[in-house]
Design a protein around this motif. Structure first.
Motif, PDB file in Angstrom:
ATOM      1  N   GLU A   1     -13.979   1.310  -0.862  1.00  0.00           N
ATOM      2  CA  GLU A   1     -14.152   2.662  -1.383  1.00  0.00           C
ATOM      3  C   GLU A   1     -15.580   2.860  -1.901  1.00  0.00           C
ATOM      4  N   ASN A   2     -16.089   1.866  -2.631  1.00  0.00           N
ATOM      5  CA  ASN A   2     -17.447   1.958  -3.161  1.00  0.00           C
ATOM      6  C   ASN A   2     -18.487   2.051  -2.052  1.00  0.00           C
ATOM      7  N   ARG A   3     -18.272   1.260  -0.999  1.00  0.00           N
ATOM      8  CA  ARG A   3     -19.232   1.279   0.116  1.00  0.00           C
ATOM      9  C   ARG A   3     -19.224   2.648   0.786  1.00  0.00           C
ATOM     10  N   LYS A   4     -18.038   3.200   1.016  1.00  0.00           N
ATOM     11  CA  LYS A   4     -17.918   4.506   1.656  1.00  0.00           C
ATOM     12  C   LYS A   4     -18.585   5.602   0.797  1.00  0.00           C
ATOM     13  N   LEU A   5     -18.305   5.590  -0.491  1.00  0.00           N
ATOM     14  CA  LEU A   5     -18.861   6.601  -1.382  1.00  0.00           C
ATOM     15  C   LEU A   5     -20.388   6.492  -1.466  1.00  0.00           C
ATOM     16  N   PHE A   6     -20.890   5.251  -1.530  1.00  0.00           N
ATOM     17  CA  PHE A   6     -22.339   5.068  -1.636  1.00  0.00           C
ATOM     18  C   PHE A   6     -23.040   5.528  -0.356  1.00  0.00           C
ATOM     19  N   GLU A   7     -22.451   5.238   0.784  1.00  0.00           N
ATOM     20  CA  GLU A   7     -23.019   5.707   2.053  1.00  0.00           C
ATOM     21  C   GLU A   7     -23.016   7.231   2.113  1.00  0.00           C
ATOM     22  N   GLU A   8     -21.950   7.838   1.598  1.00  0.00           N
ATOM     23  CA  GLU A   8     -21.893   9.298   1.565  1.00  0.00           C
ATOM     24  C   GLU A   8     -22.918   9.877   0.583  1.00  0.00           C
ATOM     25  N   MET A   9     -23.159   9.173  -0.518  1.00  0.00           N
ATOM     26  CA  MET A   9     -24.221   9.590  -1.437  1.00  0.00           C
ATOM     27  C   MET A   9     -25.557   9.627  -0.695  1.00  0.00           C
ATOM     28  N   LYS A  10     -25.826   8.597   0.065  1.00  0.00           N
ATOM     29  CA  LYS A  10     -27.083   8.523   0.827  1.00  0.00           C
ATOM     30  C   LYS A  10     -27.166   9.644   1.857  1.00  0.00           C
ATOM     31  N   ASP A  11     -26.022  10.012   2.443  1.00  0.00           N
ATOM     32  CA  ASP A  11     -25.991  11.024   3.501  1.00  0.00           C
ATOM     33  C   ASP A  11     -26.016  12.450   2.967  1.00  0.00           C
ATOM     34  N   GLY A  12     -26.101  12.596   1.656  1.00  0.00           N
ATOM     35  CA  GLY A  12     -26.243  13.925   1.078  1.00  0.00           C
ATOM     36  C   GLY A  12     -24.957  14.687   0.902  1.00  0.00           C
ATOM     37  N   VAL A  13     -23.831  13.993   0.880  1.00  0.00           N
ATOM     38  CA  VAL A  13     -22.533  14.659   0.777  1.00  0.00           C
ATOM     39  C   VAL A  13     -22.318  15.244  -0.617  1.00  0.00           C
ATOM     40  N   TYR A  14     -22.896  14.623  -1.636  1.00  0.00           N
ATOM     41  CA  TYR A  14     -22.572  15.002  -3.019  1.00  0.00           C
ATOM     42  C   TYR A  14     -23.778  15.626  -3.729  1.00  0.00           C
ATOM     43  N   PRO A  15     -23.535  16.527  -4.670  1.00  0.00           N
ATOM     44  CA  PRO A  15     -24.634  17.178  -5.400  1.00  0.00           C
ATOM     45  C   PRO A  15     -25.228  16.262  -6.474  1.00  0.00           C
ATOM     46  N   ASP A  16     -26.395  16.653  -6.942  1.00  0.00           N
ATOM     47  CA  ASP A  16     -27.069  15.887  -7.994  1.00  0.00           C
ATOM     48  C   ASP A  16     -26.163  15.739  -9.212  1.00  0.00           C
ATOM     49  N   GLY A  17     -26.159  14.540  -9.779  1.00  0.00           N
ATOM     50  CA  GLY A  17     -25.439  14.292 -11.016  1.00  0.00           C
ATOM     51  C   GLY A  17     -23.955  14.058 -10.861  1.00  0.00           C
ATOM     52  N   SER A  18     -23.440  14.171  -9.633  1.00  0.00           N
ATOM     53  CA  SER A  18     -21.984  14.042  -9.467  1.00  0.00           C
ATOM     54  C   SER A  18     -21.529  12.594  -9.386  1.00  0.00           C
ATOM     55  N   LYS A  19     -22.403  11.705  -8.944  1.00  0.00           N
ATOM     56  CA  LYS A  19     -22.038  10.291  -8.817  1.00  0.00           C
ATOM     57  C   LYS A  19     -23.277   9.431  -9.058  1.00  0.00           C
ATOM     58  N   VAL A  20     -23.043   8.203  -9.505  1.00  0.00           N
ATOM     59  CA  VAL A  20     -24.093   7.198  -9.621  1.00  0.00           C
ATOM     60  C   VAL A  20     -23.530   5.864  -9.152  1.00  0.00           C
ATOM     61  N   LEU A  21     -24.422   4.963  -8.794  1.00  0.00           N
ATOM     62  CA  LEU A  21     -24.024   3.590  -8.520  1.00  0.00           C
ATOM     63  C   LEU A  21     -24.367   2.756  -9.745  1.00  0.00           C
ATOM     64  N   ARG A  22     -23.373   2.001 -10.261  1.00  0.00           N
ATOM     65  CA  ARG A  22     -23.574   1.172 -11.442  1.00  0.00           C
ATOM     66  C   ARG A  22     -23.387  -0.297 -11.103  1.00  0.00           C
TER      67      ARG A  22
END
Length: 557
Positions: free
Chosen positions: A152-173
């Motif tokens: 799940e983390n890998r999928k979400l992080f790849e989607e973060m890179k691909d511009g799926v999510y707006p600023d401030g909505s997710k971070v990698l910790r």
């Protein structure tokens, strides 16, 4: 002195041990500025220290731009930093790097941490993350998204890179320890979303690594052996080590902290300097009243003077402040044997030699620097009418006054004895000219010993004098009240700049080049302004006055 041993600082001791133990084959240091402003005197210490160590150990020195935050970074700052580092003599040649060129590697290392179960994507807001972090006395709480699976983390992080999510909505910790006594280790943020155009990579990325994650990776990629930084990063060192250990580097760099350079009563904070620039309180980032490196260079400071200042300030683990007077001492020490001693009259008063032939001009020889004959000689035109400093004449002299007053005789520097016979006044009672006679037997260099005078004053020829603007600088901060007011604003000195129009200078100064410096006898050291000086309209900046309040400690004499 023969046999004298140069004292070594604690960083050199660490490097000596590392080399003796075979930890590194060669040394590599770096200077890693963020291009979000101009460098200042504190950065000069880091540049000189890091490049000096590389040179001392026959190693490498890297200039690397930590450009991981596109919100404040500009190419203008990149170019200014390059110019400053080169000017200070730090040789980086083809070893100029950008953190942004490593974004792909950083992204891959973040995926590696996710795959190892050491990083996770969180949906908490910035405020919620601060709330969950805890305090210095209370442990933090686990992020509710800490238990997400690797997939799940890998999928979400790849989607973060691909511009799926707006600023401030997710971070990698990072997944480390929310109960750690070191708050920096409580699952720090590694990546955030920012849909911004980057000065180097354009719009290729919309996620950007945080400094504490990016910096150790940058060092490792470049083969930096000793990552030398200031003391505020000491508490970040465990995270630095955690990153390099868990992202897999065969020869990880070592972080070493030293004390920052603090200079009394100056402004170094980029936020404050930016405000001064934007409000037109100063003339840009290189205003000579500032202590940015560009400002010091424009004012007339030399690389050698800054290196001496850094050497006298020392390298230690203990925070301390250096007096601005010591910086002034260093530039005087550097210039006193290197620069010609010219005559300049800042507040001119006409002097008329009544017995000197009208229309006659003679050329007088003058040493450029009596303490350094290698600087040679020059010729100065001398005639019936001259300019002297207004302070060098008094109608009614005060006690022990040794300059011109009615009936008194002084020497004109490089010229003759003159005796005051009178003076002229205008309708308002202002003195407009001093009248004298000269003794042709007293010419400088003639060996005349008939009598002595107690005063010597400088002058410039009236007909040939160069008309110039001279800027007199004082501290930008009111030293009597400290740097900051109670409301946090800067306590500015309203008299930090005095502009003298129509100063009269020796004609030889008409050929002064931008950035060239001189001693104006009895006045101080001055530099031709590199920004505003124009042919036929020169501008000279005062670097420093002649007198110093600074005393070098006996151990350093």
């Amino acid at each position: 002195m023969a046999g004298e041993t140069k004292s070594r600082n604690f960083i050199e001791d660490i490097i000596d041990r590392d080399l003796a133990e075979g930890k590194y084959e060669e040394i590599c240091t770096r200077f890693p500025p963020e291009p979000n402003g101009y460098l200042h005197i504190g950065h000069a210490k880091s540049i000189i220290l890091n490049s000096g160590l590389a040179k001392e150990y026959n190693g490498h020195f890297n200039l690397r731009f930590d450009d991981t935050n596109p919100t404040k970074e500009k190419s203008e700052f990149v170019e200014s930093i390059k110019a400053d580092v080169e000017w200070l003599g730090a040789e980086f040649e083809d070893r100029c790097y950008f953190a942004s060129n490593y974004f792909e590697t950083m992204y891959e290392k973040a995926l590696l941490l996710i795959d190892k179960g050491l990083a996770y994507v969180s949906d908490l807001s910035a405020d919620e993350i601060r709330e969950y972090r805890g305090t210095l006395t209370e442990p933090g709480k686990d992020d509710p998204y800490r238990g997400r699976t690797v997939e799940e983390n890998r999928k979400l992080f790849e989607e973060m890179k691909d511009g799926v999510y707006p600023d401030g909505s997710k971070v990698l910790r990072a997944k480390i320890d929310m109960a750690s006594p070191n708050i920096n280790m409580r699952d720090p943020i590694l990546y955030r979303i920012a849909h911004l155009t980057h000065q180097n990579t354009g719009d290729r990325w919309c996620i950007y690594p945080m400094y504490d994650f990016a910096h150790p990776i940058e060092d490792a990629i470049e083969g930096v052996t000793h990552s030398i930084c200031t003391l505020e990063f000491e508490d970040h060192r465990p995270l630095y080590n955690w990153v390099v250990e868990n992202t897999g580097w065969e020869h990880p760099p070592k972080q070493i902290e030293f004390a920052k350079m603090y200079l009394t009563n100056v402004v170094t904070g980029k936020r404050y300097i930016k405000k001064l620039v934007e409000q037109n309180i100063v003339d840009g980032w290189d205003d000579p009243r500032l202590v940015t490196i560009a400002a010091l260079r424009r004012r007339g400071f030399t690389p050698e003077s800054l290196r001496l200042f850094v050497e006298l300030s020392g390298v230690s683990k203990a925070n301390s402040s250096s007096d601005y007077a010591m910086l002034e001492y260093c530039i005087r020490e550097d210039l006193k044997m290197k620069r010609s001693r010219m005559m300049a009259v800042l507040n001119p008063l006409k002097l008329i030699i009544e017995n000197y032939p009208e229309g006659q001009t003679e050329m007088l020889d003058a040493d450029n620097n009596l303490e350094n004959p290698e600087l040679g000689k020059r010729q100065i035109p001398f005639g019936r009418e001259l300019y002297i400093e207004r302070d060098d004449f008094m109608e009614e002299p005060i006690p022990k006054y040794k300059r011109l007053y009615p009936g008194n005789e002084v020497r004109l520097m490089h010229a003759y004895f003159v005796k005051c016979t009178g003076f002229d006044k205008d309708a308002d009672g202002n003195i407009t000219a001093v009248r004298c006679t000269y003794d042709p037997e007293t010419k400088a260099g003639s060996g005349f010993t008939g009598r002595k005078v107690k005063g010597t004053i400088h002058w410039v020829p009236a007909a040939e004098a160069l008309d110039a603007t001279v800027r007199l600088y004082e501290n930008l901060i009111d030293e009597s009240k400290g740097v900051y007011n109670e409301d946090g604003s800067l306590n500015l000195n309203p008299n930090s700049l005095t502009v003298v129009e129509h100063a009269k200078l020796e004609p030889a100064l008409k050929d002064a080049q931008p950035g060239e410096s001189f001693q104006f006898v009895r006045n101080g050291y001055y530099c031709t302004d590199s920004k505003d000086s124009k042919e036929g309209a020169p501008v000279f900046n005062r670097i420093v006055t002649m007198k110093s309040s600074f005393k070098l400690p006996a151990a350093q004499n």
